[in-house]
Design an enzyme around this catalytic site. Structure first.
Site, PDB file in Angstrom:
ATOM      1  N   GLU A 233       0.885  -1.172   0.000  1.00 46.90           N
ATOM      2  CA  GLU A 233       0.000   0.000   0.000  1.00 46.90           C
ATOM      3  C   GLU A 233       0.914   1.211   0.000  1.00 46.90           C
ATOM      4  O   GLU A 233       1.502   1.547   1.029  1.00 46.90           O
ATOM      5  CB  GLU A 233      -0.895  -0.007   1.256  1.00 46.90           C
ATOM      6  CG  GLU A 233      -1.816  -1.205   1.371  1.00 46.90           C
ATOM      7  CD  GLU A 233      -2.939  -1.184   0.344  1.00 46.90           C
ATOM      8  OE1 GLU A 233      -3.225  -0.114  -0.234  1.00 46.90           O
ATOM      9  OE2 GLU A 233      -3.527  -2.255   0.098  1.00 46.90           O
ATOM     10  N   CYS A 267      -1.988   9.525   2.266  1.00 46.92           N
ATOM     11  CA  CYS A 267      -1.681   8.952   0.955  1.00 46.92           C
ATOM     12  C   CYS A 267      -2.776   9.290  -0.052  1.00 46.92           C
ATOM     13  O   CYS A 267      -2.552   9.288  -1.250  1.00 46.92           O
ATOM     14  CB  CYS A 267      -1.513   7.440   1.071  1.00 46.92           C
ATOM     15  SG  CYS A 267      -2.925   6.645   1.841  1.00 46.92           S
TER      16      CYS A 267
HETATM   17  P1  NAD Z   1       8.593   4.437   4.637  1.00 51.00           P
HETATM   18  O1  NAD Z   1       8.571   3.633   3.397  1.00 51.00           O
HETATM   19  O2  NAD Z   1       9.732   5.335   4.872  1.00 51.00           O
HETATM   20  O3  NAD Z   1       8.490   3.508   5.934  1.00 51.00           O
HETATM   21  C1  NAD Z   1       7.400   2.646   6.146  1.00 51.00           C
HETATM   22  C2  NAD Z   1       7.817   1.541   7.096  1.00 51.00           C
HETATM   23  O4  NAD Z   1       8.801   0.712   6.464  1.00 51.00           O
HETATM   24  C3  NAD Z   1       8.445   2.013   8.390  1.00 51.00           C
HETATM   25  O5  NAD Z   1       7.983   1.208   9.443  1.00 51.00           O
HETATM   26  C4  NAD Z   1       9.937   1.789   8.151  1.00 51.00           C
HETATM   27  O6  NAD Z   1      10.689   1.608   9.335  1.00 51.00           O
HETATM   28  C5  NAD Z   1       9.918   0.519   7.337  1.00 51.00           C
HETATM   29  N1  NAD Z   1      11.098   0.297   6.480  1.00 51.00           N
HETATM   30  C6  NAD Z   1      11.884   1.222   5.887  1.00 51.00           C
HETATM   31  N2  NAD Z   1      12.817   0.611   5.119  1.00 51.00           N
HETATM   32  C7  NAD Z   1      12.617  -0.724   5.228  1.00 51.00           C
HETATM   33  C8  NAD Z   1      13.235  -1.878   4.653  1.00 51.00           C
HETATM   34  N3  NAD Z   1      14.252  -1.758   3.800  1.00 51.00           N
HETATM   35  N4  NAD Z   1      12.754  -3.091   4.976  1.00 51.00           N
HETATM   36  C9  NAD Z   1      11.696  -3.226   5.819  1.00 51.00           C
HETATM   37  N5  NAD Z   1      11.067  -2.168   6.385  1.00 51.00           N
HETATM   38  C10 NAD Z   1      11.516  -0.925   6.088  1.00 51.00           C
HETATM   39  O7  NAD Z   1       7.199   5.235   4.601  1.00 51.00           O
HETATM   40  P2  NAD Z   1       6.722   6.358   5.619  1.00 51.00           P
HETATM   41  O8  NAD Z   1       7.519   7.577   5.350  1.00 51.00           O
HETATM   42  O9  NAD Z   1       6.643   5.808   6.989  1.00 51.00           O
HETATM   43  O10 NAD Z   1       5.219   6.574   5.141  1.00 51.00           O
HETATM   44  C11 NAD Z   1       4.846   7.526   4.207  1.00 51.00           C
HETATM   45  C12 NAD Z   1       4.529   6.869   2.888  1.00 51.00           C
HETATM   46  O11 NAD Z   1       3.514   5.892   3.087  1.00 51.00           O
HETATM   47  C13 NAD Z   1       3.959   7.828   1.876  1.00 51.00           C
HETATM   48  O12 NAD Z   1       4.518   7.569   0.622  1.00 51.00           O
HETATM   49  C14 NAD Z   1       2.482   7.494   1.880  1.00 51.00           C
HETATM   50  O13 NAD Z   1       1.806   7.830   0.690  1.00 51.00           O
HETATM   51  C15 NAD Z   1       2.503   6.037   2.110  1.00 51.00           C
HETATM   52  N6  NAD Z   1       1.224   5.581   2.639  1.00 51.00           N
HETATM   53  C16 NAD Z   1       0.442   4.768   1.875  1.00 51.00           C
HETATM   54  C17 NAD Z   1      -0.808   4.377   2.339  1.00 51.00           C
HETATM   55  C18 NAD Z   1      -1.699   3.473   1.541  1.00 51.00           C
HETATM   56  O14 NAD Z   1      -2.632   2.934   2.116  1.00 51.00           O
HETATM   57  N7  NAD Z   1      -1.471   3.284   0.261  1.00 51.00           N
HETATM   58  C19 NAD Z   1      -1.237   4.811   3.581  1.00 51.00           C
HETATM   59  C20 NAD Z   1      -0.411   5.639   4.312  1.00 51.00           C
HETATM   60  C21 NAD Z   1       0.831   6.004   3.856  1.00 51.00           C
END
Ligand code: NAD
Length: 511
Positions: A233, A267
């Site tokens: 997502e 998002c």
């Molecule tokens: P992010 O990708 O930086 O981090 C998300 C999660 O992934 C965190 O818990 C982080 O610690 C973990 N993570 C980071 N690198 C990793 C790796 N290599 N392996 C495993 N886990 C890892 O995202 P964010 O900044 O926390 O969230 C914002 C983003 O999320 C925006 O792009 C937003 O649009 C998206 N988002 C999407 C939805 C949806 O339902 N489509 C909902 C909310 C947010």
């Protein structure tokens, strides 16, 4: 051992520290979740739902306290925390209480006549240990809803919440302690990227990830090593199309809420607004007036709270500055003092933007509303679809047929007509993106079934000694299959005595 600091982004107040999970703890957590799966997957769905009912009661009784704690972690106003984190979670639990039996019970499907006398059905089987990796913008519900969905479906779960909002991760851990589940059924691993990576390396049976496109790709690549199913997502750059016959006041109210709720860190926020040129001056006046009236503050008596992640502020600033340098106009807002360490960004409306600017191309994730005009419906659809993303979109028209026509042409996983964002709030609807916005769906029946293996089961009474397609192959079998294919599927049905004879002889061989 790495340490996370807990801080209120709106006030800067320090709320303590939290140790990240060590590789050994991550490994043990996986062992414990695997051990718990054996018994949890055998509990009846009614028993599993009983835990959810207890959780619902707890959330209702402590909702406002929990919302305040989420506000402290994110800087969002508490009313938003209550509506979008607590209410949505409680509502989803009730949806499962009412519908999970129907959605997870085995489903009979028709069986072709040629397969007579067999019967077929689909059985939904838990997958094992589901890893849920969640983001910071709605740190409670974007963790809780996938966790609860996985649990209802009979899986055990390991949650890795965002390191940007660790207090909410702690809160979730405490919640599951307050409504005690058997040991190992839900575990929380605190920490950042390395903890997430280590969790993937432990080979969970499914990964449910919500976050950025860049991380989603890395997780999918790591999961591919072990063919772990992933659901992603990801981000969005959601368009809002206001046609000339829209209810202007409603559309203006929605644009302002859709762009600035949660400080735009959604998002599905309105990140690109396309307005028909004939109504543009009136519409712009309305949105400007409404956005100018917004109060910023924390934790209440305000509409717009602070930003949550300091890193995101850099991206927002860069997009706005690039747009202004290329000729955009900030009708309101637009100034981000370079020296200020405030986490409050001013709601900003930008006009004179062009499709090549970052503000119209990349996910901004801040309180910015860029507006462009269009002159006809097809142009609006083309502009809306000219994006690598496809998460949510909205179309505004009083003409239902027209709104539907546009909605169905948009490249988007979810579309709202005369509303914004709200499709997510209906748990009966699946949610997910197309293009770079992700892979897979959760919510709705298919979204719950996505936390299971759909096992196809076909059942023969087992009373005949063989089947027509089995050995030894004969000339009669060939005639039967060629004749049957002609009879069932040819442009004009053909049937001849030779085939009937072959069928008769083959049928006799079955018993
Ligand atoms: P992010 O990708 O930086 O981090 C998300 C999660 O992934 C965190 O818990 C982080 O610690 C973990 N993570 C980071 N690198 C990793 C790796 N290599 N392996 C495993 N886990 C890892 O995202 P964010 O900044 O926390 O969230 C914002 C983003 O999320 C925006 O792009 C937003 O649009 C998206 N988002 C999407 C939805 C949806 O339902 N489509 C909902 C909310 C947010």
């Amino acid at each position: 051992m790495a340490i996370l600091s807990l801080q209120n982004p709106a006030t800067g107040e320090s709320l303590g520290t939290l140790a990240e999970a060590t590789p050994e703890q991550i490994h043990q957590t996986m062992e414990s979740a695997r051990g718990a799966f054996a018994s949890w997957s055998q509990t009846s769905l009614s028993e599993r739902l009983d835990y959810l009912v207890r959780l619902r009661h707890y959330l209702v009784e402590h909702g406002e306290e929990l919302a305040l704690q989420i506000s402290q972690d994110t800087g969002k106003v508490t009313l938003e925390a209550f509506m979008t984190e607590i209410f949505v979670t409680v509502d989803t639990i009730r949806f499962y209480e009412k519908n999970a039996h129907r959605m997870l019970s085995s489903q009979k499907v028709p069986t072709n006549l040629v397969l007579w006398p067999k019967k077929s059905y689909i059985h939904y089987k838990p997958m094992g240990v589901v890893a849920v990796i969640s983001p910071w913008n709605y740190p409670f519900q974007l963790a809780m809803i996938p966790v609860l969905s996985a649990l209802v479906a009979g899986n055990t779960v390991i949650l890795k919440p965002s390191e940007v909002t660790p207090s909410t991760g702690l809160l979730i851990e405490e919640l599951f302690r307050a409504v005690p589940l058997p040991k190992g059924v839900v575990s929380v691993l605190h920490g950042g990227r390395e903890v997430g990576q280590a969790l993937v390396t432990e080979r969970p049976d499914k990964i449910f990830f919500t976050g950025s496109v860049a991380t989603g790709k890395k997780i999918m690549a790591a999961a591919a090593e072990h063919l772990i199913p992933v659901e992603l997502e990801l981000g969005g750059k959601d368009p809002m199309i206001v046609l000339e016959d829209a209810h202007l006041e409603r559309a203006a109210n929605a644009a302002v809420w859709g762009a600035f709720t949660n400080s735009g860190q959604v998002c599905m926020s309105v990140e690109r607004l396309y307005v028909h040129e004939s109504i543009y001056p009136d519409f712009l006046a309305l949105v400007t007036k409404k956005a100018s009236a917004l109060r910023q503050g924390y934790p209440d008596q305000a509409e717009v709270g602070s930003m949550t992640s300091p890193q995101q502020i850099g991206i927002v600033r860069q997009h706005v500055e690039e747009a202004l340098a290329k000729g955009a106009t900030a009708v309101i807002g637009g100034q981000f003092p370079v020296t200020s360490d405030s986490m409050f960004l001013p709601p900003t409306i930008l006009t004179n933007v062009t499709s090549d600017m970052k503000i119209m191309q990349e996910e901004t994730f801040g309180p910015i509303l860029p507006i462009m005009t269009f002159s006809h419906e097809e142009e609006a659809i083309r502009l809306a679809n000219a994006s690598p993303y496809g998460l949510n979109a909205s179309v505004w028209s009083r003409d239902k047929t027209r709104a539907r026509r546009v909605a169905e042409k948009l490249e988007s996983g979810n579309v709202c007509m005369n509303d914004v964002i709200i499709s997510y709030a209906n748990p009966y609807l699946p949610f997910g993106g197309v293009k770079s916005s992700g892979i897979g769906r959760y919510r709705g029946p298919s979204g719950l079934q996505a936390f299971t293996h759909s096992i196809s089961i076909i059942h023969d009474p087992g009373t005949r000694k063989r089947e027509v397609n089995w050995y030894p192959y004969t000339e009669d079998q060939r005639r039967l299959f060629v004749g049957l294919t002609d009879f069932l599927y040819a442009r004009k049905r053909k049937w001849n005595r030779g085939v009937l004879g072959a069928i008769w002889r083959e049928l006799k061989r079955l018993f």
